[in-house]
Motif scaffolding. Structure first.
Motif, PDB file in Angstrom:
ATOM      1  N   VAL A 230      -7.164   1.167 -13.936  1.00 48.22           N
ATOM      2  CA  VAL A 230      -7.582   1.439 -12.748  1.00 48.22           C
ATOM      3  C   VAL A 230      -6.604   2.200 -11.744  1.00 48.22           C
ATOM      4  CG1 VAL A 230      -8.199   0.119 -10.348  1.00 48.22           C
ATOM      5  CG2 VAL A 230      -9.151  -0.721 -12.641  1.00 48.22           C
ATOM      6  N   THR A 231      -5.630   1.813 -11.942  1.00 46.50           N
ATOM      7  CA  THR A 231      -4.583   2.582 -10.789  1.00 46.50           C
ATOM      8  C   THR A 231      -3.636   3.910 -11.845  1.00 46.50           C
ATOM      9  OG1 THR A 231      -2.815   1.123 -11.680  1.00 46.50           O
ATOM     10  CG2 THR A 231      -4.041   0.458  -9.645  1.00 46.50           C
ATOM     11  N   VAL A 232      -4.296   4.031 -12.913  1.00 39.34           N
ATOM     12  CA  VAL A 232      -3.650   5.186 -13.704  1.00 39.34           C
ATOM     13  C   VAL A 232      -1.978   4.774 -13.738  1.00 39.34           C
ATOM     14  CG1 VAL A 232      -3.602   7.762 -14.322  1.00 39.34           C
ATOM     15  CG2 VAL A 232      -5.181   6.585 -12.442  1.00 39.34           C
ATOM     16  N   GLY A 233      -1.703   3.489 -13.933  1.00 41.68           N
ATOM     17  CA  GLY A 233      -0.493   3.044 -13.924  1.00 41.68           C
ATOM     18  C   GLY A 233       0.604   3.150 -12.582  1.00 41.68           C
ATOM     19  N   GLN A 234      -0.083   3.808 -11.607  1.00 42.77           N
ATOM     20  CA  GLN A 234       0.622   4.345 -10.473  1.00 42.77           C
ATOM     21  C   GLN A 234       0.121   3.633  -9.182  1.00 42.77           C
ATOM     22  OE1 GLN A 234       1.350   8.784 -10.347  1.00 42.77           O
ATOM     23  NE2 GLN A 234      -0.468   8.627 -11.929  1.00 42.77           N
ATOM     24  N   GLY A 235      -0.142   2.170  -9.230  1.00 46.51           N
ATOM     25  CA  GLY A 235      -0.740   1.659  -8.103  1.00 46.51           C
ATOM     26  C   GLY A 235       0.160   1.731  -6.799  1.00 46.51           C
ATOM     27  N   ALA A 236       1.465   1.623  -7.003  1.00 51.26           N
ATOM     28  CA  ALA A 236       2.316   1.412  -5.782  1.00 51.26           C
ATOM     29  C   ALA A 236       2.670   2.658  -5.265  1.00 51.26           C
ATOM     30  CB  ALA A 236       3.707   0.752  -6.299  1.00 51.26           C
ATOM     31  N   GLN A 237       2.511   3.770  -6.318  1.00 55.34           N
ATOM     32  CA  GLN A 237       2.883   5.205  -5.999  1.00 55.34           C
ATOM     33  C   GLN A 237       1.591   5.800  -5.098  1.00 55.34           C
ATOM     34  OE1 GLN A 237       3.401   3.614  -8.815  1.00 55.34           O
ATOM     35  NE2 GLN A 237       5.407   4.425  -9.738  1.00 55.34           N
ATOM     36  N   LEU A 238       0.400   5.463  -5.439  1.00 55.55           N
ATOM     37  CA  LEU A 238      -0.902   5.973  -4.930  1.00 55.55           C
ATOM     38  C   LEU A 238      -0.960   5.414  -3.294  1.00 55.55           C
ATOM     39  CD1 LEU A 238      -3.302   6.001  -7.844  1.00 55.55           C
ATOM     40  CD2 LEU A 238      -2.197   7.830  -6.825  1.00 55.55           C
ATOM     41  N   ALA A 239      -0.631   3.937  -3.465  1.00 58.30           N
ATOM     42  CA  ALA A 239      -0.862   3.206  -2.054  1.00 58.30           C
ATOM     43  C   ALA A 239       0.353   3.533  -1.102  1.00 58.30           C
ATOM     44  CB  ALA A 239      -0.940   1.733  -2.369  1.00 58.30           C
ATOM     45  N   TRP A 240       1.624   3.844  -1.288  1.00 59.77           N
ATOM     46  CA  TRP A 240       2.553   3.486  -0.643  1.00 59.77           C
ATOM     47  C   TRP A 240       2.752   4.705   0.447  1.00 59.77           C
ATOM     48  CZ3 TRP A 240       5.642  -0.206   1.068  1.00 59.77           C
ATOM     49  CH2 TRP A 240       6.614   0.320   1.645  1.00 59.77           C
ATOM     50  N   PRO A 241       2.290   6.022   0.289  1.00 61.28           N
ATOM     51  CA  PRO A 241       2.190   6.990   1.125  1.00 61.28           C
ATOM     52  C   PRO A 241       1.221   6.791   2.151  1.00 61.28           C
ATOM     53  CG  PRO A 241       2.397   7.907  -1.389  1.00 61.28           C
ATOM     54  CD  PRO A 241       2.199   6.662  -1.206  1.00 61.28           C
ATOM     55  N   GLY A 242       0.159   6.365   1.684  1.00 61.48           N
ATOM     56  CA  GLY A 242      -0.923   5.863   2.706  1.00 61.48           C
ATOM     57  C   GLY A 242      -0.267   5.001   3.757  1.00 61.48           C
ATOM     58  N   LEU A 243       0.239   3.858   3.175  1.00 60.42           N
ATOM     59  CA  LEU A 243       0.766   2.818   3.867  1.00 60.42           C
ATOM     60  C   LEU A 243       1.822   3.245   5.187  1.00 60.42           C
ATOM     61  CD1 LEU A 243       1.304   0.080   1.362  1.00 60.42           C
ATOM     62  CD2 LEU A 243      -0.351  -0.177   3.372  1.00 60.42           C
ATOM     63  N   LEU A 244       2.815   4.398   4.616  1.00 59.03           N
ATOM     64  CA  LEU A 244       3.622   5.039   5.674  1.00 59.03           C
ATOM     65  C   LEU A 244       3.062   5.769   6.400  1.00 59.03           C
ATOM     66  CD1 LEU A 244       6.296   6.167   2.921  1.00 59.03           C
ATOM     67  CD2 LEU A 244       6.394   3.930   4.350  1.00 59.03           C
ATOM     68  N   ARG A 245       1.782   6.411   6.137  1.00 53.75           N
ATOM     69  CA  ARG A 245       1.086   7.280   6.997  1.00 53.75           C
ATOM     70  C   ARG A 245       0.782   6.272   8.028  1.00 53.75           C
ATOM     71  NH1 ARG A 245      -0.551   9.902   2.542  1.00 53.75           N
ATOM     72  NH2 ARG A 245      -2.823   8.818   2.488  1.00 53.75           N
ATOM     73  N   LYS A 246       0.037   5.145   7.894  1.00 54.33           N
ATOM     74  CA  LYS A 246      -0.532   4.128   8.774  1.00 54.33           C
ATOM     75  C   LYS A 246       0.872   3.638   9.947  1.00 54.33           C
ATOM     76  CE  LYS A 246      -2.980   0.758   7.268  1.00 54.33           C
ATOM     77  NZ  LYS A 246      -4.103   0.533   8.112  1.00 54.33           N
ATOM     78  N   LEU A 247       1.687   3.389   9.154  1.00 55.24           N
ATOM     79  CA  LEU A 247       3.012   2.908   9.878  1.00 55.24           C
ATOM     80  C   LEU A 247       3.328   4.319  10.960  1.00 55.24           C
ATOM     81  CD1 LEU A 247       5.545   1.156   7.774  1.00 55.24           C
ATOM     82  CD2 LEU A 247       4.069   0.342   9.537  1.00 55.24           C
ATOM     83  N   ASP A 248       3.256   5.424  10.622  1.00 59.27           N
ATOM     84  CA  ASP A 248       3.633   6.631  11.252  1.00 59.27           C
ATOM     85  C   ASP A 248       2.794   6.616  12.457  1.00 59.27           C
ATOM     86  OD1 ASP A 248       6.002   7.354  10.024  1.00 59.27           O
ATOM     87  OD2 ASP A 248       4.965   8.717   8.628  1.00 59.27           O
ATOM     88  N   ARG A 249       1.563   6.350  12.195  1.00 57.93           N
ATOM     89  CA  ARG A 249       0.525   6.466  13.211  1.00 57.93           C
ATOM     90  C   ARG A 249       0.792   5.448  14.340  1.00 57.93           C
ATOM     91  NH1 ARG A 249      -3.101   7.539   8.983  1.00 57.93           N
ATOM     92  NH2 ARG A 249      -3.681   5.286   8.850  1.00 57.93           N
ATOM     93  N   LEU A 250       1.201   4.129  13.888  1.00 60.20           N
ATOM     94  CA  LEU A 250       1.234   2.920  14.741  1.00 60.20           C
ATOM     95  C   LEU A 250       2.718   3.175  15.611  1.00 60.20           C
ATOM     96  CD1 LEU A 250       0.303   0.398  12.336  1.00 60.20           C
ATOM     97  CD2 LEU A 250      -1.104   0.996  14.460  1.00 60.20           C
ATOM     98  N   ASP A 251       3.833   3.284  14.923  1.00 59.01           N
ATOM     99  CA  ASP A 251       5.366   3.520  15.193  1.00 59.01           C
ATOM    100  C   ASP A 251       6.089   3.960  14.229  1.00 59.01           C
ATOM    101  OD1 ASP A 251       7.512   3.055  16.411  1.00 59.01           O
ATOM    102  OD2 ASP A 251       7.435   0.966  16.764  1.00 59.01           O
ATOM    103  N   SER A 252       6.585   5.126  14.387  1.00 60.79           N
ATOM    104  CA  SER A 252       7.503   5.787  13.492  1.00 60.79           C
ATOM    105  C   SER A 252       8.838   5.434  13.702  1.00 60.79           C
ATOM    106  CB  SER A 252       7.261   7.413  13.336  1.00 60.79           C
ATOM    107  OG  SER A 252       7.802   7.923  14.635  1.00 60.79           O
ATOM    108  N   SER A 253       9.161   4.560  14.370  1.00 62.69           N
ATOM    109  CA  SER A 253      10.685   4.176  14.803  1.00 62.69           C
ATOM    110  C   SER A 253      11.391   3.589  13.726  1.00 62.69           C
ATOM    111  CB  SER A 253      11.066   3.419  15.967  1.00 62.69           C
ATOM    112  OG  SER A 253      10.129   1.998  15.739  1.00 62.69           O
ATOM    113  N   TYR A 254      10.539   2.878  12.524  1.00 60.37           N
ATOM    114  CA  TYR A 254      11.263   2.451  11.537  1.00 60.37           C
ATOM    115  C   TYR A 254      12.011   3.256  10.687  1.00 60.37           C
ATOM    116  CZ  TYR A 254       7.765   4.746   8.430  1.00 60.37           C
ATOM    117  OH  TYR A 254       7.125   5.637   7.726  1.00 60.37           O
ATOM    118  N   ARG A 255      11.635   4.709  10.961  1.00 60.39           N
ATOM    119  CA  ARG A 255      12.542   5.649  10.318  1.00 60.39           C
ATOM    120  C   ARG A 255      13.895   5.929  10.939  1.00 60.39           C
ATOM    121  NH1 ARG A 255       9.653   8.965   6.689  1.00 60.39           N
ATOM    122  NH2 ARG A 255       7.330   8.452   6.617  1.00 60.39           N
ATOM    123  N   ASP A 256      14.048   5.509  12.043  1.00 64.55           N
ATOM    124  CA  ASP A 256      15.331   5.719  12.945  1.00 64.55           C
ATOM    125  C   ASP A 256      16.883   5.123  12.216  1.00 64.55           C
ATOM    126  OD1 ASP A 256      13.851   7.146  14.711  1.00 64.55           O
ATOM    127  OD2 ASP A 256      13.589   5.483  16.016  1.00 64.55           O
TER     128      ASP A 256
END
Length: 256
Positions: A230-256
């Protein structure tokens, strides 16, 4: 020098590889807060710093999870001692579980331990996680249990905890909470998302009072293989960039 100035300097003092681990771990803390899995300032997420030393990053004690940044994470050794200048302090007792897992599992580069309400509720049930949902099947394909021994302060408990964990990716700590591990923050977070979702579904299903319908054992046995497809063996790699984009829309200060 102010705390803010010290934080800014952290990026200049660490390797690019360590900085990436810091950003990902800070993101995981923020996501735990976003999904409502945090327990005020308690529980911890830790990640090993790249390099030959057994050094790790963990949260500053007293900081809420939605406040944590890449720079504020504190670098410590396996004994819980701070090894890099920081204006913050940590909870050494909180690292007991993490240090045991990190020392025993070279592949456990990130360890997440949470006190989610659904996770604790399932941890109190004698039968543990039930095979009643697709999410539960994914979690059950790599799930261990560890009996409660009181507050995690006893050094003797470490050997029993890692023996119970074995080579599994997820663990239910009886009467206590949940734990997941991964080679990256992305892997550990996805495992926690699946495990917590399975626990929440179970509590919701049980609240209806009806007889629950378990998934047949024959299907459960094939889930690990199906998950890879189902995940082509890359579940985390596929989901993580999207989760980071979600965070960046909400508050990107975690990157500081």
């Amino acid at each position: 020098m102010s705390t803010a100035e010290k934080q800014v300097n952290v990026r200049e003092q660490v390797s690019a590889e360590e900085w990436q681990v810091r950003v990902d771990l800070a993101a995981a803390y923020r996501l735990v807060a976003y999904y409502g899995w945090d327990d005020l300032i308690f529980t911890h997420l830790s990640a090993r710093v790249p390099g030959p030393e057994h050094h790790f990053l963990i949260n500053p004690y007293g900081m809420m999870f939605d406040e944590i940044t890449a720079s504020s994470l504190v670098k410590i050794n396996l004994q819980g001692e701070i090894v890099s200048p920081s204006p913050y302090f940590i909870n050494p007792a909180g690292f007991t579980i993490h240090s045991a897992v990190h020392a025993a599992r070279e592949d456990a580069l990130c360890v997440i331990h949470l006190h989610t309400l659904n996770g604790i509720a399932v941890s109190t049930q004698k039968d543990g996680l039930l095979p009643i949902s697709q999410q539960s099947l994914f979690a059950l394909s790599s799930l261990a249990y560890h009996d409660y021994e009181g507050l995690a302060l006893n050094e003797d408990e470490k050997s029993r905890l890692v023996a119970d964990l074995g080579n599994q990716c997820s663990m239910i700590l009886r009467n206590h909470g949940l734990l997941t591990v991964g080679k990256t923050a992305a892997e550990a977070f996805l495992s926690m998302y699946i495990l917590e979702s399975a626990c929440r579904i179970q509590i919701l299903a049980q609240s209806g009072g009806a007889t629950l319908l378990p998934v047949p054992d024959a299907i459960l046995a094939n889930v690990a293989t199906q998950l890879g497809a189902v995940t082509v063996g890359q579940g985390a790699q596929l989901a993580w960039p999207g989760l980071l984009r979600k965070l960046d829309r909400l508050d990107s200060s975690y990157r500081d």
